[in-house]
Design an enzyme around this catalytic site. Structure first.
Site, PDB file in Angstrom:
ATOM      1  CE  LYS A 158      -3.840  -0.084   2.463  1.00  0.00           C
ATOM      2  NZ  LYS A 158      -4.768  -0.181   3.626  1.00  0.00           N
ATOM      3  CE  LYS A 201      -1.538 -13.512   6.424  1.00  0.00           C
ATOM      4  NZ  LYS A 201      -0.648 -14.500   5.789  1.00  0.00           N
ATOM      5  CE  LYS A 237     -15.551   2.966   1.397  1.00  0.00           C
ATOM      6  NZ  LYS A 237     -15.514   4.058   2.384  1.00  0.00           N
ATOM      7  CD  GLU A 275     -12.457   3.830   5.099  1.00  0.00           C
ATOM      8  OE1 GLU A 275     -12.138   2.788   4.488  1.00  0.00           O
ATOM      9  OE2 GLU A 275     -12.935   4.823   4.530  1.00  0.00           O
ATOM     10  NE  ARG A 292     -11.900  11.790   1.554  1.00  0.00           N
ATOM     11  CZ  ARG A 292     -12.653  10.717   1.392  1.00  0.00           C
ATOM     12  NH1 ARG A 292     -13.946  10.760   1.691  1.00  0.00           N
ATOM     13  NH2 ARG A 292     -12.144   9.584   0.954  1.00  0.00           N
ATOM     14  CB  VAL A 295     -19.172   9.254  -1.190  1.00  0.00           C
ATOM     15  CG1 VAL A 295     -20.325   9.086  -2.170  1.00  0.00           C
ATOM     16  CG2 VAL A 295     -17.965   9.876  -1.888  1.00  0.00           C
TER      17      VAL A 295
END
Length: 460
Positions: A158, A201, A237, A275, A292, A295
């Site tokens: 990432k 992982k 999403k 998250e 922020r 959506v």
């Protein structure tokens, strides 16, 4: 309270913020690119200013142009919405230097939480569970391979500055780690201007659960419940719901407490989202914080009865939170479907163009956030999101049935949309049972497309 707020965004979120400002008796000032001259937020506003050509880098990402308009019109604050400059620490700093309130966290907090490796370390110090992986940034592909060999495959590469699935690669084969690491780093450098990477992982097909938090400058932090965002395509999403069927009351309480702890550790202020991934055994892990408004914030608004954009503005103006944690109660069930101008049958190819006719659904428990109107020309330069259909009902099954009905009423003539695909998802037995994860769409895509092409409806 602020007298005048500049809305540094476009599309449905610009309209959403515009409405919140009007209800607070605040004068909204909007900006637009040359491609958005006929956009709905521009037509609604009394004060609208062109800030550059269609390309985002020359308009909605042009912080100098936005600040120039804000100063010239006497704006007290700027609301960045989501995307564009909403998580740009340089922009937040520039607003502060000009004496203009940035409706969001400080530049320092955005920097700390925007760097995913640094955020991960901060969460570890706060006692928030994180996915096993690197303690900080991984400098070379060789270091990444050595770490992957020690924690075991599969792993996830990432970008520290990444988002929206960019700068991210799944690795199942050790021989693929080095080339995929370099590929992800190159993408991150191109998209975010940073090649800093980390490794963790890979939790295969987890649930993607996030918690909405809100914090004021007086030290008050609350969480406003969870959202299940596991229906995704390439980490984007498509459908969100609240509350998640996957959480027990005990697990919801644990994750909510972890979300509050995460926000407090970051000295957070304003709206944000923590998250998590949730594995099949019920273990949850922090993955990132979005600094922020999201959506999918409407589903939280419908189950809590709290206007999050209004709360953002109040908090930024220095007012305390309008609710305590004890006063936050979740009522019923909410679902949001993102209506995108894209063709699922053609690998989700974007489909900009003229909206010849639009009819939006309505009725009890139905809300639509959109920038569409008859004759509007969807520009090809930006995100394909054109509308969000959100429903609320006493139970999850009633919400599913209400969303099916709402999508059946939705008519958009002109650009292709993903509305029919979403309608099919809402009929899939696994979705109806709540038995799904982030691998749902990939596993069922061919079946869903076949149902759509045949016109079949699956009742549950």
């Amino acid at each position: 309270m602020f007298k005048r707020v500049l809305i540094a965004n476009r599309g449905e979120i610009a309209v959403r913020i515009f409405r919140a400002c009007r209800e607070l008796d605040i004068e909204p000032v909007v900006v637009y690119s040359e491609a958005d001259r006929e956009a709905l937020h521009v037509q609604l506003a009394e004060q609208a200013f062109c800030i550059g050509p269609a390309r985002s880098a020359d308009s909605y990402l042009n912080l100098d142009a936005i600040l120039t308009v804000a100063k010239a019109t006497g704006c007290d604050a700027i609301h960045p919405g989501y995307g564009f400059l909403s998580e740009n620490d340089t922009f937040a700093d520039a607003c502060a230097q000009e004496g203009i309130t940035f409706i969001g966290p400080s530049g320092d907090v955005i920097r700390a939480m925007g760097n995913k490796a640094a955020a991960r370390k901060l969460m570890q110090q706060a006692g928030v569970p994180v996915v096993p992986g690197s303690d900080g940034a991984v400098d070379t592909a060789e270091q990444a391979k050595a770490l992957a060999d020690s924690i075991g495959y599969p792993v996830l590469i990432k970008a520290s500055a990444g988002g929206g699935g960019r700068g991210m690669r799944r690795v199942f084969d050790p021989e693929q780690l080095i080339p995929l690491f370099e590929e992800a780093r190159s993408e991150s450098e191109a998209c975010f201007g940073s090649g800093e990477m980390y490794l963790e992982k890979l939790i295969l097909n987890p649930r993607h659960i996030e918690f909405q938090i809100m914090a004021d400058r007086h030290g008050n932090v609350i969480q406003l419940g969870d959202r299940d965002c596991s229906i995704q395509r390439r980490n984007q999403k498509l459908l969100e719901e609240s509350p998640s069927k996957a959480l027990t009351p005990e697990l919801r309480e644990q994750m909510g407490a972890a979300a509050v702890a995460a926000a407090k550790a970051a000295h957070y202020e304003n709206a944000g989202t923590i998250e998590f991934v949730l594995d099949p055994e019920g273990h949850f892990y922090f993955i990132e914080m979005n600094t922020r408004i999201q959506v999918e914030h409407p589903v939280t608004e419908l189950v809590t009865g709290m206007d999050l954009v209004r709360e953002q503005i109040r908090v930024a103006a220095g007012l305390p939170l309008s609710r305590t944690q004890e006063e936050v109660q979740l009522h019923g069930h909410a679902i949001e479907c993102r209506i995108n101008a894209e063709d699922p049958a053609r690998n989700f190819q974007p489909c900009p163009g003229k909206v010849e006719f639009v009819h939006l659904p309505g009725g009890c428990g139905v809300r639509v956030d959109t920038c569409l109107y008859n004759g509007y020309e969807l520009p090809p330069y930006y995100d394909s999101l054109m509308a969000k259909v959100i429903v609320h009902a006493p139970t999850r099954l009633e919400a599913i049935r209400r969303m099916r009905r709402a999508l059946e009423e939705l008519i958009i003539e002109g650009p292709a949309t993903n509305a029919d695909l979403l309608h099919q998802i809402l009929h899939h037995p696994d979705f109806v049972r709540g038995n799904y994860n982030t691998g749902f769409l990939e596993a069922n895509m061919q079946t869903l497309l076949a149902w759509s092409n045949s016109g079949e409806a699956r009742e549950a």
